[in-house]
Scaffold this motif. Structure first.
Motif, PDB file in Angstrom:
ATOM      1  N   LEU A  32       7.275  58.737  -5.813  1.00 57.82           N
ATOM      2  CA  LEU A  32       8.259  57.657  -5.925  1.00 57.82           C
ATOM      3  C   LEU A  32       9.095  57.750  -7.195  1.00 57.82           C
ATOM      4  O   LEU A  32      10.150  57.117  -7.297  1.00 57.82           O
ATOM      5  CB  LEU A  32       7.553  56.293  -5.900  1.00 57.82           C
ATOM      6  CG  LEU A  32       6.956  55.882  -4.559  1.00 57.82           C
ATOM      7  CD1 LEU A  32       6.021  54.698  -4.731  1.00 57.82           C
ATOM      8  CD2 LEU A  32       8.065  55.571  -3.572  1.00 57.82           C
ATOM      9  N   ASP A  33       8.641  58.520  -8.155  1.00 60.73           N
ATOM     10  CA  ASP A  33       9.307  58.653  -9.440  1.00 60.73           C
ATOM     11  C   ASP A  33      10.176  59.918  -9.430  1.00 60.73           C
ATOM     12  O   ASP A  33       9.654  61.033  -9.485  1.00 60.73           O
ATOM     13  CB  ASP A  33       8.264  58.717 -10.551  1.00 60.73           C
ATOM     14  CG  ASP A  33       8.869  58.707 -11.928  1.00 60.73           C
ATOM     15  OD1 ASP A  33       9.414  59.756 -12.345  1.00 60.73           O
ATOM     16  OD2 ASP A  33       8.793  57.657 -12.590  1.00 60.73           O
ATOM     17  N   ALA A  34      11.484  59.763  -9.351  1.00 57.76           N
ATOM     18  CA  ALA A  34      12.393  60.906  -9.223  1.00 57.76           C
ATOM     19  C   ALA A  34      12.220  61.904 -10.359  1.00 57.76           C
ATOM     20  O   ALA A  34      12.184  63.116 -10.130  1.00 57.76           O
ATOM     21  CB  ALA A  34      13.844  60.424  -9.156  1.00 57.76           C
ATOM     22  N   GLN A  35      12.097  61.415 -11.579  1.00 57.04           N
ATOM     23  CA  GLN A  35      11.949  62.317 -12.720  1.00 57.04           C
ATOM     24  C   GLN A  35      10.604  63.033 -12.678  1.00 57.04           C
ATOM     25  O   GLN A  35      10.529  64.238 -12.945  1.00 57.04           O
ATOM     26  CB  GLN A  35      12.095  61.536 -14.026  1.00 57.04           C
ATOM     27  CG  GLN A  35      12.076  62.418 -15.248  1.00 57.04           C
ATOM     28  CD  GLN A  35      12.310  61.631 -16.528  1.00 57.04           C
ATOM     29  OE1 GLN A  35      12.511  60.426 -16.519  1.00 57.04           O
ATOM     30  NE2 GLN A  35      12.286  62.331 -17.653  1.00 57.04           N
ATOM     31  N   GLY A  36       9.548  62.327 -12.322  1.00 61.61           N
ATOM     32  CA  GLY A  36       8.228  62.950 -12.229  1.00 61.61           C
ATOM     33  C   GLY A  36       8.162  63.998 -11.135  1.00 61.61           C
ATOM     34  O   GLY A  36       7.589  65.076 -11.319  1.00 61.61           O
ATOM     35  N   LEU A  37       8.774  63.696  -9.994  1.00 62.13           N
ATOM     36  CA  LEU A  37       8.806  64.666  -8.897  1.00 62.13           C
ATOM     37  C   LEU A  37       9.598  65.908  -9.316  1.00 62.13           C
ATOM     38  O   LEU A  37       9.150  67.036  -9.116  1.00 62.13           O
ATOM     39  CB  LEU A  37       9.404  64.036  -7.641  1.00 62.13           C
ATOM     40  CG  LEU A  37       9.565  64.963  -6.445  1.00 62.13           C
ATOM     41  CD1 LEU A  37       8.231  65.562  -6.010  1.00 62.13           C
ATOM     42  CD2 LEU A  37      10.230  64.212  -5.291  1.00 62.13           C
ATOM     43  N   ALA A  38      10.763  65.689  -9.912  1.00 61.83           N
ATOM     44  CA  ALA A  38      11.585  66.824 -10.353  1.00 61.83           C
ATOM     45  C   ALA A  38      10.842  67.661 -11.389  1.00 61.83           C
ATOM     46  O   ALA A  38      10.852  68.901 -11.317  1.00 61.83           O
ATOM     47  CB  ALA A  38      12.905  66.322 -10.925  1.00 61.83           C
TER      48      ALA A  38
END
Length: 178
Positions: A32-38
């Motif tokens: 759910l966390d765009a920065q964490g996924l990236a």
């Protein structure tokens, strides 16, 4: 302590799921966390042993990481699914579960002999599914150059078992216990 505490902090722990004594590591909060996924995908891509022809993802969360990694690695995506879920001709491999057995499969024509494959899944625990996937890929003639996981539960021994099978294994986060 894990090598990536920022990513570890994005993974929710749910105690006593699916049964008492298990600490379930829920990666949906990281997704759910765009920065964490990236950051996860970028880190995995940077540590990939390349070049690779295919990124093989294990059903189902492994599909997410396989597809995301295939793009920067300029590779195709190979799906490894529970047996009976793929149409057409498949090859399958059995593996042991705590209570019984299961099977995973892939299309018989999805991997050319000699293909360099990166195996990916969200988490490695005992390693049963990942080891079966390696056997399946090798039966198809692939060279499994590496296995990558977002999360390792080292106390359960799966990563070490894969290493004993001759596979280079990396993960971004590790958690002690079950």
């Amino acid at each position: 302590m894990t090598a990536n505490p920022d990513l570890a902090a994005l993974i929710r722990t749910i105690p006593d799921f699916p049964r008492p004594g298990i600490q379930f590591r829920d990666i949906t909060t990281l997704l759910l966390d765009a920065q964490g996924l990236a950051m996860s995908v970028e880190s995995m891509a940077a540590s990939a042993i390349g070049p690779v022809d295919l990124v093989a993802g294990i059903e189902a969360r492994g599909f997410l990481f396989a597809a995301a990694l295939a793009i920067p690695l300029h590779a195709g995506v190979l799906l490894i699914r529970k047996d009976g879920k793929l149409p057409g001709v498949t090859i399958a491999e059995e593996y042991a579960l705590e209570y019984g057995e299961d099977r995973i499969a892939m299309h018989a024509d999805s991997c050319a002999p000699g293909a360099r494959v990166l195996l990916v899944d969200d988490l490695i625990a005992t390693g049963g599914t990942a080891r079966a996937a390696v056997r399946l890929l090798r039966r198809a003639g692939a060279e499994v150059v590496q296995a990558q996981f977002l999360v390792d539960l080292p106390d359960l021994g799966g990563a070490d078992a894969l290493r004993a099978d001759g596979v280079d294994v990396t993960s971004l986060v590790s958690f002690p216990g079950h």
